[in-house]
Design a protein around this motif. Structure first.
Motif, PDB file in Angstrom:
ATOM      1  N   GLY A   1     -72.901  40.893 -17.420  1.00  0.00           N
ATOM      2  CA  GLY A   1     -73.195  42.093 -16.639  1.00  0.00           C
ATOM      3  C   GLY A   1     -74.407  41.911 -15.743  1.00  0.00           C
ATOM      4  N   MET A   2     -75.436  41.234 -16.247  1.00  0.00           N
ATOM      5  CA  MET A   2     -76.612  40.984 -15.430  1.00  0.00           C
ATOM      6  C   MET A   2     -76.296  40.015 -14.297  1.00  0.00           C
ATOM      7  N   MET A   3     -75.403  39.064 -14.543  1.00  0.00           N
ATOM      8  CA  MET A   3     -75.011  38.154 -13.471  1.00  0.00           C
ATOM      9  C   MET A   3     -74.214  38.887 -12.395  1.00  0.00           C
ATOM     10  N   GLN A   4     -73.447  39.898 -12.802  1.00  0.00           N
ATOM     11  CA  GLN A   4     -72.753  40.714 -11.805  1.00  0.00           C
ATOM     12  C   GLN A   4     -73.754  41.521 -10.973  1.00  0.00           C
ATOM     13  N   LEU A   5     -74.833  41.977 -11.607  1.00  0.00           N
ATOM     14  CA  LEU A   5     -75.866  42.677 -10.850  1.00  0.00           C
ATOM     15  C   LEU A   5     -76.537  41.727  -9.862  1.00  0.00           C
ATOM     16  N   GLN A   6     -76.742  40.470 -10.279  1.00  0.00           N
ATOM     17  CA  GLN A   6     -77.308  39.483  -9.361  1.00  0.00           C
ATOM     18  C   GLN A   6     -76.408  39.305  -8.138  1.00  0.00           C
TER      19      GLN A   6
END
Length: 241
Positions: free
Chosen positions: A168-173
């Motif tokens: 999920g954090m990589m999607q935010l990136q």
């Protein structure tokens, strides 16, 4: 000793806007031994922002334990550039809301969100944060933080696995990398936008971030993590084709 100023050949404005000429000049410079990379300032800024997302420490229940696990050595989210957590909202870029939000906590949560400098983001971690979870029918639990603040990424689960939080954090990136830094949430309001923000409420009107949630500035839809890819390895990150 005579000091000679180097002569730099200027580029006509028409050629500067032509990608083919820029590629040709870059190729000639690279062949001559000069290391030249051509890109936009938006890409450079967003590359730096996406790899230095500082999260506010905000775990209100059991999902906070999973957030702690992501920060430990087995998963180690410092490899992705968002290991720095801050206790002050004025030093944070996002709120990773991990846990239940009650009606008593809601004003505090909203105040912390308002104190974060723009551009700012919200990641909803776990079923309680997204919809109230098993306490959905309780009188004292908020049924989803999207009633309070705009959410950028949803990470469902009760609680979600550390791999899901990393994904999920990589999607935010990725979401940060494609944003328009100039003219987006950071731009200075025009007189028309200021009048519109004042008309929509508040003593000083709405912020750029809130206006960015409308279609006017092209705020992208939130990302919902439905499944972690089969080839996702938390030790190596997401493999891309």
């Amino acid at each position: 000793m005579e000091v000679r100023k180097p002569h730099i050949k200027s580029i006509p404005y028409q050629e500067f806007k032509d990608n083919e000429n820029l590629e040709k000049i870059t190729k000639e410079l690279n062949e001559g031994g000069a290391n030249v990379i051509v890109g936009s300032l938006d890409q450079a800024i967003n590359w730096g922002r996406s790899n230095s997302l500082w999260s506010l420490t905000f775990g209100t229940s059991c999902c906070g334990i999973e957030f702690m696990a992501v920060g430990c050595s087995r998963y180690d989210f410092s490899r992705f550039g968002f290991e720095v957590t801050r206790n002050s909202p004025r030093q944070a870029d996002l709120i990773m809301c991990a846990g239940t939000i009650t009606n008593k906590m809601a004003p505090v949560f909203k105040r912390l969100y308002d104190e974060i400098a723009e551009p700012k983001y919200v990641v909803a971690v776990g079923g309680c944060t997204i919809s109230g979870g098993p306490f959905k029918k309780s009188y004292n639990v908020v049924r989803g933080i999207d009633e309070l603040v705009p959410v950028d990424v949803y990470i469902p689960g009760c609680p979600p696995r550390p791999e899901a939080i990393l994904y999920g954090m990589m999607q935010l990136q990725r979401k940060v990398k494609v944003e328009k830094f100039f003219g987006g949430a950071n731009h200075k309001m025009t007189s028309e936008e200021k009048a519109e923000s004042l008309a929509k409420g508040g003593l000083h009107g709405l912020s750029n971030e809130t206006l960015a949630a409308t279609e006017k500035l092209g705020k992208r839809a939130p990302i919902i993590v439905t499944d972690v890819p089969a080839d996702f390895d938390p030790q190596k990150g997401l493999t891309e084709e």
